[in-house]
Write a protein that holds these residues in place. Structure first.
Motif, PDB file in Angstrom:
ATOM      1  N   LYS A   1       0.817  -1.220   0.000  1.00  0.00           N
ATOM      2  CA  LYS A   1       0.000   0.000   0.000  1.00  0.00           C
ATOM      3  C   LYS A   1       0.846   1.264   0.000  1.00  0.00           C
ATOM      4  CE  LYS A   1      -0.531   0.057   5.018  1.00  0.00           C
ATOM      5  NZ  LYS A   1       0.324  -1.127   5.269  1.00  0.00           N
ATOM      6  N   TRP A   2       1.952   1.247   0.776  1.00  0.00           N
ATOM      7  CA  TRP A   2       2.788   2.445   0.833  1.00  0.00           C
ATOM      8  C   TRP A   2       3.521   2.680  -0.485  1.00  0.00           C
ATOM      9  CZ3 TRP A   2       4.066  -0.119   5.981  1.00  0.00           C
ATOM     10  CH2 TRP A   2       3.242   0.390   6.995  1.00  0.00           C
ATOM     11  N   HIS A  57      -3.040   2.310   8.868  1.00  0.00           N
ATOM     12  CA  HIS A  57      -2.753   1.401   7.752  1.00  0.00           C
ATOM     13  C   HIS A  57      -3.924   1.368   6.775  1.00  0.00           C
ATOM     14  CE1 HIS A  57       0.937  -0.691   9.284  1.00  0.00           C
ATOM     15  NE2 HIS A  57       0.500  -0.166  10.418  1.00  0.00           N
ATOM     16  N   TRP A  60      -4.129   4.620   4.766  1.00  0.00           N
ATOM     17  CA  TRP A  60      -3.102   4.637   3.720  1.00  0.00           C
ATOM     18  C   TRP A  60      -3.473   3.699   2.575  1.00  0.00           C
ATOM     19  CZ3 TRP A  60       0.430   8.042   2.627  1.00  0.00           C
ATOM     20  CH2 TRP A  60       0.899   8.892   3.633  1.00  0.00           C
ATOM     21  N   ALA A  64      -4.018   4.857  -1.292  1.00  0.00           N
ATOM     22  CA  ALA A  64      -3.281   4.212  -2.381  1.00  0.00           C
ATOM     23  C   ALA A  64      -4.233   3.777  -3.489  1.00  0.00           C
ATOM     24  CB  ALA A  64      -2.511   3.004  -1.839  1.00  0.00           C
ATOM     25  N   TYR A 119       0.375  11.269  11.201  1.00  0.00           N
ATOM     26  CA  TYR A 119       0.606  10.277  10.151  1.00  0.00           C
ATOM     27  C   TYR A 119      -0.714   9.773   9.572  1.00  0.00           C
ATOM     28  CZ  TYR A 119       2.553   6.117   7.898  1.00  0.00           C
ATOM     29  OH  TYR A 119       2.927   5.152   6.988  1.00  0.00           O
ATOM     30  N   GLN A 210       6.294   9.658   0.733  1.00  0.00           N
ATOM     31  CA  GLN A 210       5.249   8.643   0.713  1.00  0.00           C
ATOM     32  C   GLN A 210       4.020   9.080  -0.081  1.00  0.00           C
ATOM     33  OE1 GLN A 210       5.340   6.216   4.251  1.00  0.00           O
ATOM     34  NE2 GLN A 210       3.109   6.144   4.302  1.00  0.00           N
TER      35      GLN A 210
END
Length: 224
Positions: A1-2, A57, A60, A64, A119, A210
């Motif tokens: 995903k990152w 998570h 993110w 994505a 974040y 990122q």
């Protein structure tokens, strides 16, 4: 995903800054779609109501996939990602006293509570902008929650000792993780706490690899 978030964010930004002159080949488009499908397969099961570890998570992963959807013009990916906007904002805990809200699962990280709040806010902010861009503005309730989360994030840097939810001395938040301030203040320029944090950092809250590096050029109207 990152990795997918970084790649698709870079491509999306390049398209925006070149008048959409960047065109991907069918093989490239399929490669991105294959990666997005893998992310969806991994993260869709985490959306169940009783999943305890739904956190940054997941946001993110949502960004994505949504970014990939915009790059390759696949609405199903954009829809899958933007569904997480309400999810992210509905999972906030409202302060018993005060005008802020926070994600308990991020704040529970001890001295990294402030950092993880920022974040998590990066993909949330980008997903909010994606929702608006695709005709899905925030409800009044979600907008209030979004602003309350921004208040907590800003205060967690500016006056962490004033927030009882933060336990102990907080580690410094890297300025690139404050990049969410750019889209947030572009949409809500009068948010007092976000503006105060932006001014404290002299606007130098850009350049996060990122999400493809610098975003400042996309928000030329922001000023100190």
């Amino acid at each position: 995903k990152w990795a997918l978030a970084a790649i698709s964010s870079s491509l999306l930004k390049t398209q925006a800054q070149t008048g959409n002159r960047l065109q991907l080949s069918p093989i490239q488009r399929q490669w991105l779609a294959d990666l997005a499908d893998i992310v969806i397969e991994e993260y869709e099961p985490r959306r169940r109501a009783n999943f305890r570890y739904f956190n940054n998570h997941d946001y993110w992963a949502a960004w994505a996939v949504a970014a990939t959807g915009m790059v390759i013009d696949k609405d199903a990916y954009v829809d899958w990602g933007t569904r997480y906007v309400h999810e992210a904002l509905s999972r906030l805990t409202k302060a018993r006293k005060g005008d802020y809200a926070y994600h308990q699962i991020e704040v529970a990280r001890g001295k990294l509570g402030a950092e993880y709040t920022h974040y998590a806010l990066v993909p949330i902010a980008l997903l909010v902008e994606t929702a608006y861009a695709n005709g899905k503005p925030l409800s009044a309730e979600d907008e209030a929650s979004y602003k309350a989360l921004a208040t907590f994030a800003a205060r967690a840097v500016l006056e962490p000792k004033a927030l009882p939810e933060l336990e102990g001395r907080q580690a410094g938040v890297p300025t690139h993780k404050m990049i969410w301030l750019l889209p947030f203040l572009n949409r809500f320029p009068d948010h007092a706490w976000a503006r105060k944090l932006y001014e404290k950092e002299r606007g130098k809250v850009d350049n996060y690899s990122q999400i493809g590096g610098r975003l400042g050029a996309l928000y030329p109207n922001l000023n100190l």
